[in-house]
Design an enzyme around this catalytic site. Sequence first.
Site, short mmCIF file in Angstrom:
data_model
loop_
_atom_site.label_atom_id
_atom_site.label_comp_id
_atom_site.label_asym_id
_atom_site.label_seq_id
_atom_site.Cartn_x
_atom_site.Cartn_y
_atom_site.Cartn_z
N SER A 25 -18.23 -22.48 19.04
CA SER A 25 -16.85 -22.95 19.26
C SER A 25 -16.08 -21.97 20.14
O SER A 25 -14.90 -22.16 20.40
CB SER A 25 -16.13 -23.11 17.92
OG SER A 25 -16.21 -21.92 17.17
N THR A 157 17.47 -57.09 23.35
CA THR A 157 16.56 -57.32 22.24
C THR A 157 15.52 -58.28 22.80
O THR A 157 15.86 -59.12 23.64
CB THR A 157 17.26 -57.94 21.00
OG1 THR A 157 17.74 -59.24 21.35
CG2 THR A 157 18.41 -57.10 20.50
N HIS A 158 14.29 -58.13 22.39
CA HIS A 158 13.18 -58.92 22.95
C HIS A 158 13.10 -58.77 24.46
O HIS A 158 12.61 -59.66 25.15
CB HIS A 158 13.31 -60.41 22.60
CG HIS A 158 13.65 -60.67 21.17
ND1 HIS A 158 12.70 -60.93 20.21
CD2 HIS A 158 14.86 -60.69 20.53
CE1 HIS A 158 13.32 -61.11 19.04
NE2 HIS A 158 14.60 -60.96 19.21
N SER A 279 1.88 -44.43 47.29
CA SER A 279 0.64 -45.20 47.28
C SER A 279 -0.15 -44.85 48.53
O SER A 279 0.43 -44.61 49.59
CB SER A 279 0.96 -46.69 47.27
OG SER A 279 -0.14 -47.44 47.77
N ASN A 287 5.99 -44.56 42.98
CA ASN A 287 5.52 -44.94 41.65
C ASN A 287 5.96 -43.95 40.56
O ASN A 287 5.98 -42.74 40.79
CB ASN A 287 3.99 -45.05 41.66
CG ASN A 287 3.52 -46.18 42.56
OD1 ASN A 287 4.20 -47.20 42.68
ND2 ASN A 287 2.38 -45.99 43.20
N GLU A 292 4.45 -42.77 33.40
CA GLU A 292 3.21 -43.50 33.10
C GLU A 292 2.18 -42.59 32.44
O GLU A 292 1.50 -42.98 31.48
CB GLU A 292 2.62 -44.10 34.38
CG GLU A 292 3.38 -45.33 34.85
CD GLU A 292 2.85 -45.88 36.17
OE1 GLU A 292 2.85 -47.09 36.33
OE2 GLU A 292 2.45 -45.09 37.04
N TYR A 319 -14.84 -25.29 1.97
CA TYR A 319 -15.05 -25.32 3.42
C TYR A 319 -16.31 -26.11 3.79
O TYR A 319 -17.33 -26.03 3.11
CB TYR A 319 -15.17 -23.89 3.98
CG TYR A 319 -15.42 -23.88 5.48
CD1 TYR A 319 -14.37 -24.04 6.38
CD2 TYR A 319 -16.72 -23.77 6.00
CE1 TYR A 319 -14.59 -24.08 7.75
CE2 TYR A 319 -16.94 -23.81 7.37
CZ TYR A 319 -15.88 -23.96 8.24
OH TYR A 319 -16.11 -24.00 9.59
N GLN A 324 -14.52 -27.34 11.72
CA GLN A 324 -14.42 -26.69 13.03
C GLN A 324 -13.92 -27.68 14.09
O GLN A 324 -13.33 -27.29 15.09
CB GLN A 324 -15.80 -26.14 13.43
CG GLN A 324 -15.84 -25.48 14.79
CD GLN A 324 -17.13 -24.72 15.01
OE1 GLN A 324 -17.39 -23.74 14.32
NE2 GLN A 324 -17.94 -25.16 15.95
N1 ARG Z 1 -15.82 -21.44 13.61
C1 ARG Z 1 -15.61 -21.79 12.26
C2 ARG Z 1 -14.54 -22.88 12.15
O1 ARG Z 1 -13.81 -23.05 13.06
C3 ARG Z 1 -15.17 -20.60 11.49
C4 ARG Z 1 -15.52 -20.65 10.03
C5 ARG Z 1 -16.98 -20.61 9.89
N2 ARG Z 1 -17.39 -20.52 8.53
C6 ARG Z 1 -18.60 -20.83 8.16
N3 ARG Z 1 -18.89 -20.70 6.92
N4 ARG Z 1 -19.52 -21.24 9.00
O2 ARG Z 1 -14.42 -23.58 11.19
#
Ligand code: ARG
Length: 459
Positions: A25, A157-158, A279, A287, A292, A319, A324
């Site tokens: 991550s 309205t509408h 455009s 535009n 938008e 957990y 994550q």
């Molecule tokens: N990268 C993990 C998350 O965002 C951190 C916690 C990880 N904990 C674990 N027991 N793998 O959730």
Amino acid sequence: MSKSKPWGGRFSQPTDAFMESFSASIHYDSRLFRQDIQGSMTHCRMLARQGIIAESEADLIVEGLARVKVEIEEGRLPFRDDQEDIHMHVEDRLRELIGPVAGKLHTARSRNDQVATDLRLWLREEVDAIREALRSLQRILLTLAETHVETVMPGFTHLQNAQPVSFGHHLMAYFEMFDRDRQRFGEARKRINQLPLGSAALAGTPFPIDRAWVAKELGFEGICRNSLDAVSDRDFVIETAAACSLVMMHLSRFSEELILWSSPAFGFVELSDAFATGSSIMPQKKNPDAPELVRGKSGRVTGHLMGLLTMMKGLPLAYNRDMQEDKEAIFDIIETVRGCLKVFAGMLAEIRVHQKAMAAAAKVGFTTATDLADYLVRQGIPFRKAHEVSGRLVRLCVESGRTLEQLSLAEMQAADPRIGADVVEVLTVTASINARKVVGGTAFATVRAAIEAARSQVV
Ligand code: ARG
């Protein structure tokens, strides 16, 4: 070749190469590095205060963490999938810098309470930035509303012309929506601002830590009371996502109106060149891309909210790695909302209002027919009957291609003899608007008072 994992002791095989990148991550949670290091420094100081590690060890760790922070700020710490996330990157670099004593930092904590703490610290700041952005937008609305108290437009309205209103009144409707949004973030912040650290993996820790001190140092208003809840709750994320979805819903409705109003068919407003685009084929086009895009992005934020709710709904305590997945969603939500608020503030500050077109449209569609009915009510006619008489006169106008004001008194009296010559006074747009002096109504004086009262809310 991957580095060995901090949890490698139990494992005899290396992680599969694809699994490593699948699991990582770091490419998004690196943005939590400041909060991660801040939390670690405070945790470390607490460990020393409580005699769990030596002061000299804490000094080394805190100094080392400060160096890691500078390295990340300067882009000098390479991110690698085998180190998974920001928590492991920071700790691993710390170990390279100060040696095995770095390993003492993780005493009495887990990544589970660590990541929850980081995210709360980060979200707290972002929520404050959004509240400030909402306040700026409200100020811009207030200024615009003040300029346009006496600019008249058709209220709908509408999407059918209904009754004339002050454009300032219409703008102040959005002021109110954004005010509730700001309150919602203020409420959410209280629940975000509770410290999970000290819950460790799920059950708490046997070490004599001082959670109250950590909470105070990190500016948390309180401590999560249940360790299982602390590491597995993400409702603070979802609540913020919901508040963001409401902001986006409001911005999207406003966008929709600006798109309509800037169309030549309405011609009520013109966006400045800085917030519109042309455009590539039609030379005449200007535009409304800014509104938008905001309207489009509202779907994205609501989508993330649904994703978060769905991700969480089946998880057993405590957990689970599923969680994550909260990060990319909330990071994108916050970035999107902040961007949309910014573009809106810029766009509204530069908008051109075509008062004449609005005023002309305010008359179209017999918008004072209700005023005619109300006039008849004041002559003692029950409202239902008055409605019918006014409706018949509207039909006469439609058939003869005229407005109510163009009917002769004789024609009106033919519909009901109680109509007097003074009826002309109630049929104008301005009279209609100024008759609505009720609290919350569109009369110019009432709108002016509402703007005055609103000013104190955004100072
Ligand atoms: N990268 C993990 C998350 O965002 C951190 C916690 C990880 N904990 C674990 N027991 N793998 O959730």
